[in-house]
Scaffold this motif. Sequence first.
Motif, PDB file in Angstrom:
ATOM      1  N   ASN A   1       0.827  -1.213   0.000  1.00 31.40           N
ATOM      2  CA  ASN A   1       0.000   0.000   0.000  1.00 31.40           C
ATOM      3  C   ASN A   1       0.857   1.257   0.000  1.00 31.40           C
ATOM      4  OD1 ASN A   1      -2.164  -1.818   0.347  1.00 31.40           O
ATOM      5  ND2 ASN A   1      -3.302  -0.317   1.549  1.00 31.40           N
ATOM      6  N   VAL A   2       1.952   1.197   0.743  1.00 33.86           N
ATOM      7  CA  VAL A   2       2.834   2.360   0.856  1.00 33.86           C
ATOM      8  C   VAL A   2       3.661   2.544  -0.414  1.00 33.86           C
ATOM      9  CG1 VAL A   2       4.868   3.242   2.086  1.00 33.86           C
ATOM     10  CG2 VAL A   2       2.947   2.284   3.364  1.00 33.86           C
ATOM     11  N   GLY A   3       4.086   1.429  -1.024  1.00 34.39           N
ATOM     12  CA  GLY A   3       5.041   1.496  -2.111  1.00 34.39           C
ATOM     13  C   GLY A   3       4.482   1.167  -3.475  1.00 34.39           C
ATOM     14  N   ILE A   4       4.958   0.057  -4.031  1.00 35.37           N
ATOM     15  CA  ILE A   4       4.721  -0.237  -5.432  1.00 35.37           C
ATOM     16  C   ILE A   4       3.261  -0.459  -5.784  1.00 35.37           C
ATOM     17  CG2 ILE A   4       7.040  -1.092  -5.907  1.00 35.37           C
ATOM     18  CD1 ILE A   4       6.118  -3.879  -5.388  1.00 35.37           C
ATOM     19  N   GLY A   5       2.418  -0.804  -4.828  1.00 37.52           N
ATOM     20  CA  GLY A   5       1.009  -0.992  -5.155  1.00 37.52           C
ATOM     21  C   GLY A   5       0.271   0.300  -5.421  1.00 37.52           C
ATOM     22  N   SER A   6       0.569   1.338  -4.652  1.00 42.34           N
ATOM     23  CA  SER A   6      -0.175   2.595  -4.735  1.00 42.34           C
ATOM     24  C   SER A   6       0.505   3.671  -5.558  1.00 42.34           C
ATOM     25  CB  SER A   6      -0.411   3.160  -3.329  1.00 42.34           C
ATOM     26  OG  SER A   6       0.820   3.597  -2.751  1.00 42.34           O
TER      27      SER A   6
ATOM     28  N   MET B   1       9.274   1.551 -13.369  1.00 45.90           N
ATOM     29  CA  MET B   1      10.660   1.918 -13.096  1.00 45.90           C
ATOM     30  C   MET B   1      10.746   3.179 -12.236  1.00 45.90           C
ATOM     31  SD  MET B   1      12.409  -0.525 -14.331  1.00 45.90           S
ATOM     32  CE  MET B   1      10.997  -1.559 -13.869  1.00 45.90           C
ATOM     33  N   ARG B   2       9.851   4.130 -12.456  1.00 49.55           N
ATOM     34  CA  ARG B   2       9.849   5.338 -11.614  1.00 49.55           C
ATOM     35  C   ARG B   2       9.427   4.999 -10.188  1.00 49.55           C
ATOM     36  NH1 ARG B   2       7.217   7.383 -16.047  1.00 49.55           N
ATOM     37  NH2 ARG B   2       5.241   7.632 -14.936  1.00 49.55           N
TER      38      ARG B   2
END
Length: 383
Positions: free
Chosen positions: A89-94, A237-238
Amino acid sequence: MALDQETFGQLCDTVRRFVRERLVPLEERVEEEDDVPPEVIREMADLGLFGISVPESYGGLGLSLSEEIEVIRELCQTSLAFRSAIGTNVGIGSQGLVMDGTEEQRARYLPKIASGEMVISFALTEPEAGSDAASLRTSARRDGHEYVLNGSKRYITNATRAGAFTVMARTDPDSKGAGGISAFIVEAGTPSLSVGKPDRKMGQRGTKTADVIFEDCRVPAENLIGGREGQGFYMAMRVLDRGRLHLSSVAIGQAERMLRDTVRYASERRQFGQAIADFQLIQGLLADCRTELFAASAMVRETARRFDGQQSITLDAACCKYFATEMVGRVADRCVQIHGGAGYMAEYAIERFYRDVRLLRLYEGTSQVQQLVIARNLMKSMD
């Protein structure tokens, strides 16, 4: 948006107390049950931890990256299963939604993600596409007002808990590289989407990973992130630039906990009539741990500061992820060595941490991928 110094200090103090008073006593239970208690996940949601990187306008805390890494550092002074529960939730998912989503997509999903009502997973890795992410095979074919997805994803964190997935799929079958990949939000429960049984892993018990399978799975066209095809890989990638600093901070938090426990053990354990901490060879191992930990902390804080200043950090983020995750492996090994035979026994937390931190050198880009990113960016700078 950064918080004022006093408010941010209060947040870090609250997380620190929560970790030491609430989470640390639960570590053995999580290890035995291979799950994080639901009531703890609710408490983490109440603290706002699911939304630390989501903008305030969508119900999150809207922390800067410099602030996020400090919170994560505190949260990772315990079992990594707790961080993993909020990590996607904090990172790559959101963050794909935050960076590239349409206003309608952000308004629909980000408030639920920030509150913890919805867990969102990031589905990129496949059986034949890991480090070579641009070679993924999952397809998304346009059919009227829908896309039809086919393929399978592997090792997807929080797949069994997810209410939605950020899915990378190939929309242009004639483009075999990164340019043919798009990103979609696919909600759990969508017909023809299935989740496999949880994986059994070397460590990080309590974290949940599983396969996610799409078999003629129909997704509304409005769930194409950003409303444009061919942007998914570049978005990923970003997102990973930020994620690499997040994981570097995870490694730092784990190293701090292991070193603190080991200094205490070495001060109490006696051999040859004195504490083993008094022996110079033990002191050398401790000094090496602290020095590398300090170096990693300085690297990550400086790079996060530059990110918040809108500077490009792709090269330095890779350096941070490479150094910090390799560092924590060396710290774990030294700490087991200082514990001696006790370090190999499950009754000591260091045995669990030794297994848990091994994964940090693998996911979101292996150490070897980071080396390639570093070298290629160095060569570009010479052009």
